[in-house]
Scaffold this motif. Sequence first.
Motif, PDB file in Angstrom:
ATOM      1  N   GLY A  48      21.037  27.191  39.688  1.00 19.29           N
ATOM      2  CA  GLY A  48      20.656  28.597  39.791  1.00 19.29           C
ATOM      3  C   GLY A  48      21.767  29.521  39.321  1.00 19.29           C
ATOM      4  O   GLY A  48      21.510  30.528  38.654  1.00 19.29           O
ATOM      5  N   ARG A  49      23.013  29.185  39.657  1.00 18.11           N
ATOM      6  CA  ARG A  49      24.146  29.997  39.203  1.00 18.11           C
ATOM      7  C   ARG A  49      24.255  29.968  37.684  1.00 18.11           C
ATOM      8  O   ARG A  49      24.519  30.993  37.043  1.00 18.11           O
ATOM      9  CB  ARG A  49      25.447  29.482  39.834  1.00 18.11           C
ATOM     10  N   LEU A  50      24.039  28.784  37.095  1.00 14.50           N
ATOM     11  CA  LEU A  50      24.066  28.670  35.639  1.00 14.50           C
ATOM     12  C   LEU A  50      22.985  29.532  35.005  1.00 14.50           C
ATOM     13  O   LEU A  50      23.223  30.196  33.981  1.00 14.50           O
ATOM     14  CB  LEU A  50      23.888  27.201  35.228  1.00 14.50           C
ATOM     15  N   GLU A  51      21.798  29.539  35.595  1.00 14.62           N
ATOM     16  CA  GLU A  51      20.702  30.357  35.073  1.00 14.62           C
ATOM     17  C   GLU A  51      21.052  31.841  35.100  1.00 14.62           C
ATOM     18  O   GLU A  51      20.796  32.572  34.139  1.00 14.62           O
ATOM     19  CB  GLU A  51      19.436  30.106  35.903  1.00 14.62           C
ATOM     20  N   VAL A  52      21.636  32.286  36.219  1.00 17.01           N
ATOM     21  CA  VAL A  52      21.970  33.706  36.344  1.00 17.01           C
ATOM     22  C   VAL A  52      23.074  34.079  35.358  1.00 17.01           C
ATOM     23  O   VAL A  52      22.997  35.121  34.677  1.00 17.01           O
ATOM     24  CB  VAL A  52      22.400  34.030  37.785  1.00 17.01           C
ATOM     25  N   ILE A  53      24.099  33.237  35.248  1.00 16.58           N
ATOM     26  CA  ILE A  53      25.193  33.522  34.314  1.00 16.58           C
ATOM     27  C   ILE A  53      24.674  33.554  32.877  1.00 16.58           C
ATOM     28  O   ILE A  53      25.104  34.375  32.061  1.00 16.58           O
ATOM     29  CB  ILE A  53      26.318  32.478  34.466  1.00 16.58           C
ATOM     30  N   SER A  54      23.746  32.660  32.563  1.00 18.54           N
ATOM     31  CA  SER A  54      23.221  32.593  31.198  1.00 18.54           C
ATOM     32  C   SER A  54      22.492  33.861  30.793  1.00 18.54           C
ATOM     33  O   SER A  54      22.381  34.165  29.599  1.00 18.54           O
ATOM     34  CB  SER A  54      22.282  31.389  31.055  1.00 18.54           C
ATOM     35  N   THR A  55      21.981  34.608  31.769  1.00 17.45           N
ATOM     36  CA  THR A  55      21.292  35.851  31.422  1.00 17.45           C
ATOM     37  C   THR A  55      22.253  36.892  30.854  1.00 17.45           C
ATOM     38  O   THR A  55      21.827  37.820  30.164  1.00 17.45           O
ATOM     39  CB  THR A  55      20.570  36.446  32.646  1.00 17.45           C
ATOM     40  N   ILE A  56      23.537  36.727  31.150  1.00 16.86           N
ATOM     41  CA  ILE A  56      24.528  37.624  30.548  1.00 16.86           C
ATOM     42  C   ILE A  56      24.482  37.474  29.034  1.00 16.86           C
ATOM     43  O   ILE A  56      24.608  38.456  28.285  1.00 16.86           O
ATOM     44  CB  ILE A  56      25.934  37.313  31.081  1.00 16.86           C
ATOM     45  N   ALA A  57      24.282  36.235  28.579  1.00 19.00           N
ATOM     46  CA  ALA A  57      24.205  35.983  27.140  1.00 19.00           C
ATOM     47  C   ALA A  57      22.977  36.644  26.530  1.00 19.00           C
ATOM     48  O   ALA A  57      22.999  37.070  25.366  1.00 19.00           O
ATOM     49  CB  ALA A  57      24.180  34.482  26.871  1.00 19.00           C
ATOM     50  N   PRO A  72      38.110  40.780  32.294  1.00 21.65           N
ATOM     51  CA  PRO A  72      38.505  40.984  33.704  1.00 21.65           C
ATOM     52  C   PRO A  72      37.857  42.217  34.343  1.00 21.65           C
ATOM     53  O   PRO A  72      37.600  42.223  35.546  1.00 21.65           O
ATOM     54  CB  PRO A  72      40.036  41.154  33.611  1.00 21.65           C
ATOM     55  N   LEU A  73      37.589  43.248  33.523  1.00 19.89           N
ATOM     56  CA  LEU A  73      36.954  44.455  34.060  1.00 19.89           C
ATOM     57  C   LEU A  73      35.447  44.265  34.263  1.00 19.89           C
ATOM     58  O   LEU A  73      34.856  44.843  35.176  1.00 19.89           O
ATOM     59  CB  LEU A  73      37.199  45.632  33.113  1.00 19.89           C
ATOM     60  N   LEU A  74      34.830  43.440  33.407  1.00 21.64           N
ATOM     61  CA  LEU A  74      33.382  43.262  33.456  1.00 21.64           C
ATOM     62  C   LEU A  74      32.949  42.241  34.501  1.00 21.64           C
ATOM     63  O   LEU A  74      31.848  42.344  35.065  1.00 21.64           O
ATOM     64  CB  LEU A  74      32.865  42.819  32.077  1.00 21.64           C
ATOM     65  N   THR A  75      33.794  41.246  34.769  1.00 25.06           N
ATOM     66  CA  THR A  75      33.406  40.112  35.616  1.00 25.06           C
ATOM     67  C   THR A  75      32.854  40.518  36.984  1.00 25.06           C
ATOM     68  O   THR A  75      31.825  39.977  37.419  1.00 25.06           O
ATOM     69  CB  THR A  75      34.603  39.157  35.794  1.00 25.06           C
ATOM     70  N   PRO A  76      33.463  41.463  37.706  1.00 21.98           N
ATOM     71  CA  PRO A  76      32.930  41.793  39.048  1.00 21.98           C
ATOM     72  C   PRO A  76      31.514  42.351  39.047  1.00 21.98           C
ATOM     73  O   PRO A  76      30.840  42.335  40.080  1.00 21.98           O
ATOM     74  CB  PRO A  76      33.928  42.848  39.559  1.00 21.98           C
ATOM     75  N   PRO A 101      30.529  34.593  38.197  1.00 23.24           N
ATOM     76  CA  PRO A 101      31.300  33.909  37.162  1.00 23.24           C
ATOM     77  C   PRO A 101      32.779  34.253  37.251  1.00 23.24           C
ATOM     78  O   PRO A 101      33.156  35.321  37.745  1.00 23.24           O
ATOM     79  CB  PRO A 101      30.700  34.448  35.860  1.00 23.24           C
ATOM     80  N   SER A 102      33.613  33.338  36.760  1.00 25.01           N
ATOM     81  CA  SER A 102      35.040  33.605  36.687  1.00 25.01           C
ATOM     82  C   SER A 102      35.339  34.388  35.411  1.00 25.01           C
ATOM     83  O   SER A 102      34.495  34.490  34.512  1.00 25.01           O
ATOM     84  CB  SER A 102      35.822  32.292  36.679  1.00 25.01           C
ATOM     85  N   VAL A 103      36.554  34.929  35.328  1.00 24.39           N
ATOM     86  CA  VAL A 103      36.960  35.652  34.119  1.00 24.39           C
ATOM     87  C   VAL A 103      36.909  34.716  32.909  1.00 24.39           C
ATOM     88  O   VAL A 103      36.464  35.098  31.814  1.00 24.39           O
ATOM     89  CB  VAL A 103      38.377  36.237  34.286  1.00 24.39           C
ATOM     90  N   TYR A 104      37.343  33.472  33.107  1.00 20.31           N
ATOM     91  CA  TYR A 104      37.331  32.494  32.017  1.00 20.31           C
ATOM     92  C   TYR A 104      35.907  32.243  31.534  1.00 20.31           C
ATOM     93  O   TYR A 104      35.652  32.176  30.317  1.00 20.31           O
ATOM     94  CB  TYR A 104      37.968  31.191  32.507  1.00 20.31           C
ATOM     95  N   GLU A 105      34.952  32.112  32.456  1.00 20.65           N
ATOM     96  CA  GLU A 105      33.563  31.878  32.069  1.00 20.65           C
ATOM     97  C   GLU A 105      32.987  33.071  31.314  1.00 20.65           C
ATOM     98  O   GLU A 105      32.237  32.904  30.343  1.00 20.65           O
ATOM     99  CB  GLU A 105      32.723  31.571  33.314  1.00 20.65           C
ATOM    100  N   VAL A 106      33.340  34.277  31.729  1.00 17.55           N
ATOM    101  CA  VAL A 106      32.860  35.471  31.021  1.00 17.55           C
ATOM    102  C   VAL A 106      33.446  35.525  29.615  1.00 17.55           C
ATOM    103  O   VAL A 106      32.760  35.889  28.651  1.00 17.55           O
ATOM    104  CB  VAL A 106      33.208  36.742  31.812  1.00 17.55           C
ATOM    105  N   ARG A 107      34.712  35.150  29.475  1.00 19.79           N
ATOM    106  CA  ARG A 107      35.319  35.126  28.141  1.00 19.79           C
ATOM    107  C   ARG A 107      34.632  34.118  27.237  1.00 19.79           C
ATOM    108  O   ARG A 107      34.438  34.369  26.032  1.00 19.79           O
ATOM    109  CB  ARG A 107      36.810  34.811  28.262  1.00 19.79           C
TER     110      ARG A 107
END
Length: 488
Positions: free
Chosen positions: A56-65, A120-124, A130-136
């Motif tokens: 579920g976390r992967l699905e939510v993070i993927s929506t950022i893409a 780092p500003l967008l991650t929160p 997601p972590s900062v690394y994952e967002v990058r």
Amino acid sequence: MNTNKLVNRFKLTSDMILSPNIKQGILYGASIALMKGVSLLILPFVANHLSTEEFGRLEVISTIAVIGSILVGMGLEDTLFRFAGSEKSALKRRNTAAEIFTLTLIIAFFTLLGGWYLAPLLTPYFPGGPSVYEVRILLSVLALEGAIAVPLGWLRMNDRALSFFFSTTGRALIQSLLVVIFVMSDRGVTGILEAGLIAGLLQALLLIVLQLRDCGLKFNQQTSKRAFIYSLPIVASGLVAFGLNGMDRWVLAEQATLTDVAQFGIAAKFALAMVLLMQPFGMWWSPRRFEVLNSDDGKQKVAKYIVLGTVIALLITVVVALISPALIYWLLPATYHQAAQYVVAIALIMLLKELVELYNIGCFNGETTSSQLIINVVSTIIGISLMLWLTPLYQVWAVIFSLLMAQLIRLVLFYQVSQHFLSLAYPIHSLLLLSLLSALWLLVGAQVTGLALSLLVLVCAVVSLLLVAQQLKLISLPNTLLNKVAST
């Protein structure tokens, strides 16, 4: 001598059967089947190594893409089809493609640079934790997508399906292999994102080389301005449409649980097969629709192809909806079996989305695309309002109902507005009859359990739909094929 005649006759027959369009369709179909088929094949592996919460976390993070690709892509692939595809001269077509591709690379560069420092500003503000690394990683992949989409569009415009095939399937195979390696190395969600970045980078490098060899680089301020004017409503409408393709996961994560997101995501991945199986037709038709429209008897030809696409879409939806529940029970762990309850309804959502892509041609037949922005705003407001109102009470089913209503409204509005700008003669009553028969088969399939019985119902459904479509003169099957089907 007789042998030579036989060989020549065989060659002539094969050339007639495998026309250039059919050959292109076969290659596009094979590329889509392999590209997405590989990812579906490893889905059980991923599901067995990730908990429902992690999935579920992967699905939510993927929506950022999803939302990021809309911004970075800037609708430039559609812009390429519209302006380069309308050029009569091959030289002007290459020059326009070079100018659009140059603009794409400029956007990609600033996205990569800005995304790395802004992460780092967008991650929160992103859901899923997601972590900062994952967002990058995500933002880096997004920077590559524009440099991938435009060259792929150019390959499609020039009937270079073989190059398209190797590029897309190569990326899918490499990414899937890396996913297996990273997941087995306990990299989890981060490893899956890393696999996507590496595979995307390799594909982008290959396509950039091919595009530069074909067209080179050119910057033209006037072309950039035209592209911006044309694509801005596409980008805006894409951002609005995110409410119907991404916001659903965010609402579920907020109003329900990550497990609910996982169940919805699994069902959506199986239902997505409907869209994937439509891609060979869409990839062949989309770059050519304006070219066909501008040819002799263009309006009649366009209507004919859209009707053909509708029949194909209905057939594919029935196939996917009837077989997916049995596959979910057969392939996935028991913790994901609840997804089988949702897959038929989500397949219908996918059908409505594909029908919009077929019937919206009138909204794109001009210098601007503002009409689709208005339509997407209206349908998205309705969809999001329903989701926010109903999801706390009915969880996943509320999201599905909201998406169905919103996509149905989109289809009706796009059809009406498109007909206003470009009136085409469709056999509406025949299409509605075929749609009704498809719905009846879905009701029958909902009562069936077991893979073997599902396959039997599936065969009966496909045969009946083909025969009815032929009788309604929506398609024209070869007489030999029709006789064989009727005699079974």
